[in-house]
Design a protein around this motif. Structure first.
Motif, PDB file in Angstrom:
ATOM      1  N   GLN A 129       0.785  -1.235   0.000  1.00 15.94           N
ATOM      2  CA  GLN A 129       0.000   0.000   0.000  1.00 15.94           C
ATOM      3  C   GLN A 129       0.820   1.291   0.000  1.00 15.94           C
ATOM      4  N   ASP A 180       4.198   0.320   4.391  1.00 14.59           N
ATOM      5  CA  ASP A 180       2.937  -0.186   4.971  1.00 14.59           C
ATOM      6  C   ASP A 180       2.413  -1.247   4.017  1.00 14.59           C
ATOM      7  N   GLU A 188       4.969  -1.497   8.531  1.00 12.98           N
ATOM      8  CA  GLU A 188       3.624  -1.462   9.123  1.00 12.98           C
ATOM      9  C   GLU A 188       2.785  -2.615   8.588  1.00 12.98           C
ATOM     10  N   ASP A 189       1.995  -3.208   9.445  1.00 13.05           N
ATOM     11  CA  ASP A 189       1.066  -4.295   9.090  1.00 13.05           C
ATOM     12  C   ASP A 189       1.662  -5.317   8.122  1.00 13.05           C
ATOM     13  N   ASP A 211      -1.253  -1.349  12.682  1.00 16.79           N
ATOM     14  CA  ASP A 211      -2.358  -0.455  12.308  1.00 16.79           C
ATOM     15  C   ASP A 211      -3.665  -1.256  12.435  1.00 16.79           C
ATOM     16  N   LEU A 252      -0.067   2.596  15.324  1.00 15.05           N
ATOM     17  CA  LEU A 252      -0.656   3.658  14.525  1.00 15.05           C
ATOM     18  C   LEU A 252      -1.950   4.093  15.222  1.00 15.05           C
ATOM     19  N   LYS A 304      -5.287   6.056  14.854  1.00 14.22           N
ATOM     20  CA  LYS A 304      -6.247   6.683  13.939  1.00 14.22           C
ATOM     21  C   LYS A 304      -7.557   6.869  14.699  1.00 14.22           C
ATOM     22  N   LYS A 341       1.668  10.387  10.370  1.00 12.03           N
ATOM     23  CA  LYS A 341       1.570   9.829   9.012  1.00 12.03           C
ATOM     24  C   LYS A 341       0.313  10.408   8.373  1.00 12.03           C
TER      25      LYS A 341
HETATM   26 MG    MG Z   1      -1.777   1.140   7.522  1.00 15.00          MG
END
Ligand code: MG
Ligand code: 2PG
Length: 396
Positions: A155, A233, A262-263, A288, A311, A313, A364
């Motif tokens: 991603q 990521d 990430e992930d 995440d 992360l 969010k 981010k």
């Molecule tokens: Mg992510």
């Protein structure tokens, strides 16, 4: 939430349907408090959403391809307003339940209105006397996966300014890397590909090769000669064969200057994550979808040794209080924290203040293109220059 405004109560809550950076409907919310102060917030929306995050409410039907949010707006102006009007502004989150796009706008606007009523900037209100710092940015350079459909499976390929000593210098370093990367893309694929941007303002490549963006990013960094590391990521919950990708990723870590991942795995595999965290050490390994900004899941991760960074969010958990709890759980576990926007975002720059006031250390929010991304960076640039806030830097 800050304790300063206990006497300040909510007097009105308004909501409306607006549009995010993908052109999809989202929720805007305005909260007014007793002093007459008010503040607004716009809710972001992810594309790579994990199974553990609080879902948002969409209308379905014909309007906006089913993505309308009139039902969410009606809930906010109905039952949510009934519940929170008259309530102390700093305790609003206690009575907020429901889909994330129903709760987050109210939670955020209420907290911001509390800051306005207190006469202090939001970052200071959030810090409540504690330490603050401007976060180190991880900045999207190439996109794939759900953020650049038709590209590869990975991603995000991001640049981390590991050697900058101010936020302004950090942004300039990654800007130079992105510009050089665009030149390399232009040489390889022509001007169109170097100019079009993906959901978060990053570049995207034709062809679906997952390693090519990484190689180009590494070349761009080398060409600039700047102290910049690479973050990836994987967003493995969206990947058909994450195990195979993890093997590839381990090789990439040996071949490229990757400092953060990430992930790398799905969001249910605690032991796999613990393994991967050990294997990828000493790199930063960010959860995440794994944690979904949920303090309890962060505590579970700490028990397993799954990941070493979280992360954060806010819309994954639905309120600022919930997001802060996840951040504090991370800190208690010795994990790093990265406050993050969503791939569908807006001109709302609140998370710049969250990252600063919560002293998160990293942020981010996408690339250094597209104004919904730059709104956050521009806020941080102002806080550095005008308010003279200190820069956290890369923790190494
Ligand atoms: Mg992510
Ligand atoms: C992520 C985010 C931001 P989305 O996976 O980290 O890049 O994407 O908002 O689509 O979940």
């Amino acid at each position: 939430m800050a304790v300063r405004a206990t006497a300040v109560r909510v007097t009105a809550v308004r909501a409306w349907e607006c549009l995010d950076s993908r052109g999809h409907p989202t929720v805007g919310c305005l909260v007014t408090v007793g002093s007459g102060a008010s503040a607004a917030a716009l809710v972001p929306t992810g594309a790579s959403t994990g199974q553990f995050e609080v879902a948002d409410l969409r209308d379905g039907g014909d309007r906006y391809a089913g993505l309308g949010v009139r039902a969410a707006v009606a809930m906010i102006e109905g039952e949510i307003a009934d519940a929170v009007v008259g309530w102390p502004v700093d305790e609003v989150d206690e009575v907020l339940t429901g889909p994330s796009n129903v709760t987050l706008g109210v939670s955020t606007a209420a907290a911001k209105a509390g800051a306005v009523a207190a006469g202090v900037p939001f970052w200071r209100y959030l810090a409540d006397g504690g330490p603050v710092s401007l976060p180190c940015p991880m900045v999207n350079i190439f996109s794939g996966g759900r953020h650049a459909e038709g590209g590869g499976t990975v991603q995000d390929y991001l640049a981390i300014p590991t050697g900058a000593t101010t936020f302004a210098e950090a942004i300039e370093h990654v800007w130079r890397v992105r510009r050089r990367a665009a030149e390399l893309v232009e040489a390889e694929h022509g001007r169109l590909w170097s100019r079009l941007v993906a959901d978060e303002g990053g570049l995207a490549l034709p062809g679906g090769d997952d390693e090519r963006p990484l190689a180009l990013l590494a070349s761009a960094i080398a060409d600039t000669g700047l102290p910049v590391g690479i973050a990836i990521d994987v967003a493995a919950t969206q990947v058909p064969d994450p195990e195979a990708l993890l093997t590839t990723l381990t090789r990439w870590c040996a071949d490229y200057p990757i400092v953060s991942v990430e992930d790398p795995l799905g969001d249910n595999d605690w032991t796999g994550w613990a393994d991967a965290t050990t294997r990828l050490a000493p790199r930063q390994v960010v959860g995440d979808d794994l944690f979904a900004t949920d303090a309890e899941r962060v505590a579970t991760g700490a028990k397993y040794g799954a990941a070493n960074a979280v992360l954060v969010k806010p819309n994954q958990i639905g309120t600022l209080t919930g997001a802060r709890a996840a951040l504090l759980a991370a800190r208690a576990a010795g994990f790093r924290t990265v406050v993050s926007a969503r791939s569908g975002d807006t001109e709302d720059d609140t998370i710049a203040d969250l990252a600063t006031g919560w002293n998160a250390g990293q942020i981010k929010v996408g690339s250094v293109h597209r104004s919904e991304r730059l709104a956050k960076y521009n806020r941080l640039l102002r806080l550095e220059t005008v308010d003279r806030l200190p820069y956290a830097g890369w923790p190494g």
